[in-house]
Design a protein around this motif. Structure first.
Motif, PDB file in Angstrom:
ATOM      1  N   ALA A  34       0.904  -1.306   0.011  1.00 40.10           N
ATOM      2  CA  ALA A  34       0.124   0.110  -0.157  1.00 40.10           C
ATOM      3  C   ALA A  34       0.922   1.194  -0.012  1.00 40.10           C
ATOM      4  O   ALA A  34       1.638   1.178   0.642  1.00 40.10           O
ATOM      5  CB  ALA A  34      -1.050   0.023   1.209  1.00 40.10           C
ATOM      6  N   LEU A  41      -4.661   6.534   2.274  1.00 41.26           N
ATOM      7  CA  LEU A  41      -4.564   5.530   1.211  1.00 41.26           C
ATOM      8  C   LEU A  41      -4.631   5.873  -0.189  1.00 41.26           C
ATOM      9  O   LEU A  41      -5.735   6.370  -0.389  1.00 41.26           O
ATOM     10  CB  LEU A  41      -5.108   4.392   1.589  1.00 41.26           C
ATOM     11  CG  LEU A  41      -4.666   3.478   2.527  1.00 41.26           C
ATOM     12  CD1 LEU A  41      -5.645   1.971   2.516  1.00 41.26           C
ATOM     13  CD2 LEU A  41      -3.381   2.834   2.100  1.00 41.26           C
ATOM     14  N   TRP A  43      -3.310   3.777  -2.885  1.00 41.55           N
ATOM     15  CA  TRP A  43      -3.333   2.752  -3.653  1.00 41.55           C
ATOM     16  C   TRP A  43      -2.872   1.407  -2.801  1.00 41.55           C
ATOM     17  O   TRP A  43      -2.067   1.712  -1.631  1.00 41.55           O
ATOM     18  CB  TRP A  43      -1.872   2.828  -4.463  1.00 41.55           C
ATOM     19  CG  TRP A  43      -1.821   1.605  -5.358  1.00 41.55           C
ATOM     20  CD1 TRP A  43      -2.293   1.360  -6.672  1.00 41.55           C
ATOM     21  CD2 TRP A  43      -0.721   0.390  -5.272  1.00 41.55           C
ATOM     22  NE1 TRP A  43      -1.937   0.157  -7.139  1.00 41.55           N
ATOM     23  CE2 TRP A  43      -0.698  -0.464  -6.199  1.00 41.55           C
ATOM     24  CE3 TRP A  43       0.160   0.353  -4.047  1.00 41.55           C
ATOM     25  CZ2 TRP A  43      -0.093  -1.482  -6.255  1.00 41.55           C
ATOM     26  CZ3 TRP A  43       0.852  -0.922  -4.197  1.00 41.55           C
ATOM     27  CH2 TRP A  43       0.870  -1.708  -5.234  1.00 41.55           C
ATOM     28  N   THR A  44      -3.556   0.457  -3.004  1.00 39.13           N
ATOM     29  CA  THR A  44      -3.197  -0.913  -2.534  1.00 39.13           C
ATOM     30  C   THR A  44      -3.225  -1.877  -3.755  1.00 39.13           C
ATOM     31  O   THR A  44      -3.788  -1.749  -4.752  1.00 39.13           O
ATOM     32  CB  THR A  44      -4.416  -1.278  -1.523  1.00 39.13           C
ATOM     33  OG1 THR A  44      -5.599  -1.364  -2.363  1.00 39.13           O
ATOM     34  CG2 THR A  44      -4.507  -0.150  -0.492  1.00 39.13           C
ATOM     35  N   SER A  46      -1.782  -6.429  -4.648  1.00 35.16           N
ATOM     36  CA  SER A  46      -1.514  -7.539  -3.908  1.00 35.16           C
ATOM     37  C   SER A  46      -1.193  -8.628  -5.048  1.00 35.16           C
ATOM     38  O   SER A  46      -1.649  -8.434  -6.315  1.00 35.16           O
ATOM     39  CB  SER A  46      -2.501  -8.196  -3.030  1.00 35.16           C
ATOM     40  OG  SER A  46      -3.790  -8.631  -3.496  1.00 35.16           O
ATOM     41  N   ASP A  56      -6.319  -8.101   0.767  1.00 36.55           N
ATOM     42  CA  ASP A  56      -6.322  -6.872   0.583  1.00 36.55           C
ATOM     43  C   ASP A  56      -5.659  -6.071   1.730  1.00 36.55           C
ATOM     44  O   ASP A  56      -5.089  -6.605   2.640  1.00 36.55           O
ATOM     45  CB  ASP A  56      -7.914  -6.420   0.779  1.00 36.55           C
ATOM     46  CG  ASP A  56      -8.532  -6.726   1.909  1.00 36.55           C
ATOM     47  OD1 ASP A  56      -8.099  -7.032   3.082  1.00 36.55           O
ATOM     48  OD2 ASP A  56      -9.978  -6.997   1.751  1.00 36.55           O
ATOM     49  N   GLU A  57      -6.029  -4.811   1.817  1.00 36.65           N
ATOM     50  CA  GLU A  57      -5.452  -3.981   3.159  1.00 36.65           C
ATOM     51  C   GLU A  57      -5.822  -4.329   4.304  1.00 36.65           C
ATOM     52  O   GLU A  57      -5.487  -3.662   5.469  1.00 36.65           O
ATOM     53  CB  GLU A  57      -5.751  -2.340   2.578  1.00 36.65           C
ATOM     54  CG  GLU A  57      -7.195  -1.867   2.666  1.00 36.65           C
ATOM     55  CD  GLU A  57      -7.841  -2.087   1.496  1.00 36.65           C
ATOM     56  OE1 GLU A  57      -8.840  -1.604   1.581  1.00 36.65           O
ATOM     57  OE2 GLU A  57      -7.482  -2.828   0.601  1.00 36.65           O
ATOM     58  N   THR A 232      -1.629  -3.371   6.112  1.00 35.47           N
ATOM     59  CA  THR A 232      -1.071  -2.524   5.267  1.00 35.47           C
ATOM     60  C   THR A 232      -2.028  -1.073   5.556  1.00 35.47           C
ATOM     61  O   THR A 232      -1.283   0.059   5.570  1.00 35.47           O
ATOM     62  CB  THR A 232      -1.155  -2.623   3.748  1.00 35.47           C
ATOM     63  OG1 THR A 232      -2.465  -3.068   3.362  1.00 35.47           O
ATOM     64  CG2 THR A 232      -0.042  -3.728   3.268  1.00 35.47           C
ATOM     65  N   ARG A 233      -3.069  -1.364   5.672  1.00 37.03           N
ATOM     66  CA  ARG A 233      -4.004   0.187   6.255  1.00 37.03           C
ATOM     67  C   ARG A 233      -3.515   0.550   7.444  1.00 37.03           C
ATOM     68  O   ARG A 233      -3.083   1.860   7.461  1.00 37.03           O
ATOM     69  CB  ARG A 233      -5.717  -0.305   6.263  1.00 37.03           C
ATOM     70  CG  ARG A 233      -6.220   0.784   6.545  1.00 37.03           C
ATOM     71  CD  ARG A 233      -7.727   0.514   6.620  1.00 37.03           C
ATOM     72  NE  ARG A 233      -8.315   0.247   5.345  1.00 37.03           N
ATOM     73  CZ  ARG A 233      -8.803   1.259   4.548  1.00 37.03           C
ATOM     74  NH1 ARG A 233      -8.730   2.417   4.716  1.00 37.03           N
ATOM     75  NH2 ARG A 233      -9.203   0.843   3.118  1.00 37.03           N
ATOM     76  N   THR A 236       0.162   1.967   7.386  1.00 41.50           N
ATOM     77  CA  THR A 236       0.272   3.301   6.502  1.00 41.50           C
ATOM     78  C   THR A 236      -0.224   4.614   7.541  1.00 41.50           C
ATOM     79  O   THR A 236       0.276   5.483   7.392  1.00 41.50           O
ATOM     80  CB  THR A 236      -0.330   3.391   5.044  1.00 41.50           C
ATOM     81  OG1 THR A 236      -1.745   2.821   5.193  1.00 41.50           O
ATOM     82  CG2 THR A 236       0.333   2.493   4.330  1.00 41.50           C
TER      83      THR A 236
END
Length: 459
Positions: A34, A41, A43-44, A46, A56-57, A232-233, A236
């Motif tokens: 991400a 955010l 961009w994410t 995988s 996903d995030e 990842t969310r 970040t």
């Protein structure tokens, strides 16, 4: 805060291509990444080896030593509350460890000289019951180098910091983490134990396309060095906090301190250093702060660029093979170069102190001309009028003085010295006298000024 615009299709494809190459060449079961800009955010992505199943995030991965940065935040909070000083020896707050001579700052920067790992079995892949006490974590000979002389990464050192937090707070490291960082920052998908949905950890055979599940051990006392699971969310969002601070957790000044190199640079690593719980490096012309992490079955990387307002995270569920820290740094570079940050519009100050405005403009240190400029945050900037040289930003102290934030004058006091009639005589900065004219005769220039004044070469 204005929501950053969506990235261009060409940028998004470049990001996808980078993680696709990393997952394919690194032979990772899955990789998720991400990018955030200004805390949001943008961009994410995988890649996965399982058809129709892309994480996903919000899918958790184990983040290993990125946990250390969370622990460092807890320690800095203690300092900011006046409960400890970073110069305190560990013994003052956590007696009887056998490593009490080291300071808290040395533990944070990995300059305490402690061993990299624990004695006995590989701690990341063996039960925590083998290390029930700090004596089991440190062993009979905990030191490998003289205290304070060099950077030597130490997992046991962060175990000591986790135990320090517990000793001073009177709660477990996990309770402190949850109440002081995770809940205030809204990191609801970061936890000590995995919470579905989460990835499983795998070892991939180095010479065959086959896999082996890795055990997932509770690290016990070593939790403060590498226990956490996250997404990842969440990461970040945590990176945005590390860039700008959040007064509910840690101030902007304190997170800036975390990002400031605090460890000696070793030969061959001139572009890399370590702050207080954060790695710091120069890469592709950018200063990055962040941390990598690994535990059996997982690798993780988090980097932020304060100048670009960018943060990137990459996570994979394999023991080795994917350089996720490099991948995260590359994601920053892709966005930073393809879509550089658009500066905010220039706006005049809404108010200004006339006594400060009076100081703006050229000054002379001996014969060198420097310029003092007012900044939008109420501070000042002092540096060469042209060309290179010493430059520092200063924050206002509220009493007509300023303290250096960075550069040569970091921590030094700047003040305007006035005559009896209230006019400015000179600036005083760490014993340096800055005057409105080169070697002004009416200012207290150290060594005095020749009474005959400026002149040419006698004929």
């Amino acid at each position: 805060m204005t929501t950053p615009p969506e990235l261009l299709p060409t940028t998004r494809r470049a990001l996808l291509h980078r993680i696709a190459v990393a997952q394919s060449e690194g032979r990772a079961p899955s990789l998720v990444a991400a990018v955030a800009r200004d805390g949001e955010l943008v961009w994410t992505g995988s890649r996965t080896s399982v058809d129709g199943h892309g994480p996903d995030e919000n899918v958790q991965y184990r983040i290993g030593s990125i946990t250390k940065t969370f622990t460092a935040v807890l320690v800095l909070r203690l300092r900011d509350e006046g409960l400890i000083d970073l110069g305190d020896p560990l013994e003052k707050h956590l007696p009887g460890t056998g490593a009490g001579e080291v300071t808290i700052a040395e533990l944070l920067a990995h300059t305490a000289g402690l061993a990299a790992e624990t004695p006995g079995a590989w701690w990341e892949r063996s039960p925590a019951t083998l290390r029930p006490t700090l004596a089991d974590v440190l062993g009979e000979q905990p030191f490998r180098h003289p205290v304070g002389r060099r950077h030597h990464y130490s997992n046991p050192g962060y175990t000591l910091l986790g135990s320090l937090v517990e000793a001073v707070r009177g709660v477990t490291w996990e309770e402190a983490l949850r109440g002081e960082i995770l809940e205030p920052l809204g990191l609801s998908r970061t936890s000590v134990e995995p919470q579905a949905p989460h990835a499983g950890g795998w070892a991939v055979h180095p010479y065959a396309d086959v896999m082996l599940p890795e055990p997932s051990e509770d690290l016990g006392l070593m939790a403060a060095a590498g226990q956490l699971w996250s997404t990842t969310r969440d990461l970040t969002a945590f990176a945005a906090f590390l860039a700008g601070g959040d007064d509910r957790v840690l101030s902007a000044d304190s997170v800036r301190e975390m990002r400031t190199p605090a460890a000696p640079v070793l030969p061959g690593d001139w572009e890399a250093s370590y702050g207080l719980g954060l790695q710091v490096l120069r890469r592709d012309g950018r200063t990055l702060a962040g941390h990598g992490g690994s535990l059996p079955g997982f690798v993780a990387g988090l980097w932020l660029s304060e100048e670009d307002g960018l943060a990137a995270v990459a996570l994979a569920n394999c023991t080795s093979g994917v350089p996720v820290s490099a991948v995260a740094a590359d994601l920053l570079k892709i966005v930073g170069e393809a879509e550089p940050r658009i500066p905010a519009p220039w706006r005049p100050l809404t108010e200004v102190d006339s006594a400060v405005l009076e100081l703006a403009g050229p000054w002379y240190w001996g014969t060198q001309v420097v310029a003092l400029r007012l900044t939008a945050d109420g501070g000042v900037d002092l540096g060469p009028a042209t060309g290179g040289g010493r430059r520092s930003r200063f924050r206002a102290n509220g009493d007509g003085t300023w303290t250096g934030l960075d550069g040569y004058y970091a921590g030094e006091l700047l003040q305007a010295v006035r005559r009896a009639d209230g006019t400015v005589s000179h600036l005083d900065l760490g014993s340096f006298v800055f005057t409105r004219e080169p070697y002004a005769s009416d200012a207290p220039v150290p060594g005095g000024v020749d009474p005959e004044g400026w002149r040419g070469i006698p004929q």
